[in-house]
Scaffold this active site. Structure first.
Site, PDB file in Angstrom:
ATOM      1  N   HIS A 209      37.225  29.235  50.735  1.00 55.60           N
ATOM      2  CA  HIS A 209      37.135  30.571  50.043  1.00 55.60           C
ATOM      3  C   HIS A 209      35.436  29.817  48.725  1.00 55.60           C
ATOM      4  CE1 HIS A 209      39.637  28.277  48.018  1.00 55.60           C
ATOM      5  NE2 HIS A 209      39.142  28.631  46.777  1.00 55.60           N
TER       6      HIS A 209
HETATM    7  C1  UD1 Z   1      38.776  32.487  42.275  1.00 54.60           C
HETATM    8  C2  UD1 Z   1      39.384  30.645  41.863  1.00 54.60           C
HETATM    9  C3  UD1 Z   1      39.279  29.382  42.608  1.00 54.60           C
HETATM   10  C4  UD1 Z   1      40.493  30.034  43.774  1.00 54.60           C
HETATM   11  C5  UD1 Z   1      40.418  31.118  43.657  1.00 54.60           C
HETATM   12  C6  UD1 Z   1      41.799  31.196  44.654  1.00 54.60           C
HETATM   13  C7  UD1 Z   1      37.204  30.565  39.479  1.00 54.60           C
HETATM   14  C8  UD1 Z   1      35.834  30.051  38.716  1.00 54.60           C
HETATM   15  N1  UD1 Z   1      37.613  30.633  41.027  1.00 54.60           N
HETATM   16  O1  UD1 Z   1      38.166  31.959  42.653  1.00 54.60           O
HETATM   17  O2  UD1 Z   1      39.297  28.522  41.415  1.00 54.60           O
HETATM   18  O3  UD1 Z   1      40.598  28.705  44.137  1.00 54.60           O
HETATM   19  O4  UD1 Z   1      40.127  32.227  42.819  1.00 54.60           O
HETATM   20  O5  UD1 Z   1      41.288  32.495  45.331  1.00 54.60           O
HETATM   21  O6  UD1 Z   1      38.460  30.915  38.485  1.00 54.60           O
HETATM   22  N2  UD1 Z   1      37.947  39.919  45.037  1.00 54.60           N
HETATM   23  C9  UD1 Z   1      38.322  40.481  45.765  1.00 54.60           C
HETATM   24  N3  UD1 Z   1      40.038  40.991  45.547  1.00 54.60           N
HETATM   25  C10 UD1 Z   1      40.676  40.213  44.756  1.00 54.60           C
HETATM   26  C11 UD1 Z   1      40.259  38.728  44.225  1.00 54.60           C
HETATM   27  C12 UD1 Z   1      38.575  38.727  44.324  1.00 54.60           C
HETATM   28  O7  UD1 Z   1      38.588  41.065  46.573  1.00 54.60           O
HETATM   29  O8  UD1 Z   1      41.523  40.396  44.550  1.00 54.60           O
HETATM   30  C13 UD1 Z   1      36.870  39.128  45.149  1.00 54.60           C
HETATM   31  C14 UD1 Z   1      36.026  39.656  44.842  1.00 54.60           C
HETATM   32  O9  UD1 Z   1      34.599  40.705  45.355  1.00 54.60           O
HETATM   33  C15 UD1 Z   1      35.124  38.945  44.351  1.00 54.60           C
HETATM   34  C16 UD1 Z   1      35.063  37.584  45.125  1.00 54.60           C
HETATM   35  O10 UD1 Z   1      36.378  38.592  45.802  1.00 54.60           O
HETATM   36  O11 UD1 Z   1      33.297  38.828  44.035  1.00 54.60           O
HETATM   37  C17 UD1 Z   1      36.124  36.313  44.551  1.00 54.60           C
HETATM   38  O12 UD1 Z   1      36.575  36.412  43.172  1.00 54.60           O
HETATM   39  P1  UD1 Z   1      36.475  35.436  42.219  1.00 54.60           P
HETATM   40  O13 UD1 Z   1      38.032  36.375  41.811  1.00 54.60           O
HETATM   41  O14 UD1 Z   1      35.519  35.274  41.772  1.00 54.60           O
HETATM   42  O15 UD1 Z   1      36.702  34.541  42.570  1.00 54.60           O
HETATM   43  P2  UD1 Z   1      37.408  33.220  43.521  1.00 54.60           P
HETATM   44  O16 UD1 Z   1      36.036  33.272  45.005  1.00 54.60           O
HETATM   45  O17 UD1 Z   1      38.538  34.414  43.785  1.00 54.60           O
END
Ligand code: UD1
Length: 363
Positions: A209
């Protein structure tokens, strides 16, 4: 002593749980949880609470996704209001996600002491948002609870006063051992709703991820070509993170039929599958540590790690993202040669006890 504990993303929930459970037994300690809402889908947040045996969060911020700045700003605005309402003596943050950074800055500017659990880890890669979060949080924290010796050395080199650095071991391990104990046979039957474990004799377990891996078309395509190749030898179980799911679609990435795609799993489902995998392949930070504790061979699909002890003592092999290196490491991992490993000091399930002991002794 009033402590406000902040968690918002999937790996945070596992780190705060042992701290909250231990806090219940401590006289003179009141500890409330804030869910910053960084992760909001059921599978990414609520499903983690099901087996943690902790109370629901006392406060919740609806921060959601967005750019780094948008997400961080929304958490800061929400967290400031909570700090003003609750007036904690200490704000405790865990790990390296945007909530860690947002809550530590907000607290410090309200002149509230900050304790950082999992301090001092460094990948030395400043293109990772997590590395910025680590450096900034550590630079303003009053208590730096460290999980491994390398972290202690980084903090000393960066000028942190020695009295602020406290070696406690890893709360992630506290949680792993606790949840492993809870895994009953009956529960597992329910977890294997896809009947994978029953049908696959031997398998690999994959998580992916990191933006540096999945947000770049060339890199993601290379990694997947290696994995498609590997899956001809050993089927791969792949629970897919929402970020990765989006990018698979956007880049039209092809996954072989031997890669079993699953929705994001909660901690117990995931543990149930990876603990018996022939090999784990991952770009996660936490899983590098957890595989080390259970002695499962781990191939880390990154150029760097902030957890070098998992390579020095554990089962971790840092291989980068080139297809030929991934395939070579895989062949070695399943080649039958047992990797000797040791569990790092302080990774004994008692880190949260040591953290509260240290904090309560100070107050
Ligand atoms: C975040 C953390 C990362 C951690 C990871 C675990 C930061 C900078 N990054 O990254 O260190 O390893 O979480 O998962 O804090 N999304 C959904 N549903 C959700 C959450 C996110 O669909 O419940 C989608 C969103 O569209 C978003 C993407 O996933 O754009 C990424 O989510 P985001 O919270 O930005 O970062 P992670 O890649 O999850």
């Amino acid at each position: 002593m009033k402590v406000l504990l902040a968690a918002g993303a999937r790996p945070n929930f596992m780190k705060v749980a042992p701290l909250l459970r231990e806090a219940r037994h401590r006289a003179g300690l009141e500890c409330k949880l804030v869910n910053t809402g960084q992760h909001y889908d059921y599978e990414m947040s609520q499903s983690f609470f099901d087996y943690l045996n902790i109370d629901p969060p006392h406060y919740r911020i609806e921060s959601g996704s967005g750019s780094q700045a948008e997400q961080t700003a929304r958490i800061m605005i929400g967290f400031e209001k909570i700090c003003i309402d609750y007036r904690p003596d200490i704000v405790m943050v865990v790990g390296d996600v945007n909530s860690t950074l947002a809550c530590s800055i907000t607290a410090k500017k309200l002149c509230i002491e900050v304790a950082h659990v999992e301090a001092g880890l460094r990948s030395f890669d400043r293109t990772m948002p997590e590395e910025i979060n680590r450096i900034v949080t550590d630079s303003i924290s009053d208590y730096l609870f460290v999980t491994e010796k390398s972290a202690e050395q980084h903090l000393i080199r960066e000028g942190a006063p020695l009295k602020r650095i406290i070696f406690t071991g890893d709360v992630m391990v506290d949680n792993l051992l606790y949840q492993k104990e809870l895994l009953t046979k009956e529960m597992c039957e329910g977890f294997d709703s896809h009947h994978l474990k029953k049908s696959l004799n031997k398998y690999a377990f994959l998580t992916l991820h990191r933006p540096s891996n999945v947000d770049n078309r060339q890199i993601f395509t290379n990694i997947m070509s290696a994995l498609n190749d590997i899956s001809k030898t050993l089927p791969i179980i792949f629970p897919v993170h929402p970020r990765t799911r989006k990018m698979i679609k956007r880049f039209r990435i092809k996954c072989s039929q031997h890669i079993h795609i699953l929705p994001p799993l909660n901690f117990m489902e995931s543990l149930y599958l990876w603990k018996d995998a022939a090999v784990v392949m991952t770009d996660s930070g936490g899983l590098q540590g957890e595989t080390t504790v259970l002695g499962v061979p781990c191939i880390t699909l990154r150029e760097n790690t902030e957890r070098p002890v998992t390579i020095e003592l554990g089962t971790n092999n840092l291989v980068g993202v080139k297809a030929e290196n991934i395939i070579r490491a895989f062949k070695k991992a399943i080649g039958g040669e047992k990797i000797p490993y040791r569990i790092p000091p302080g990774w004994d399930g008692k880190a949260s006890i040591r953290i509260w002991d240290a904090l309560l002794a100070e107050k």
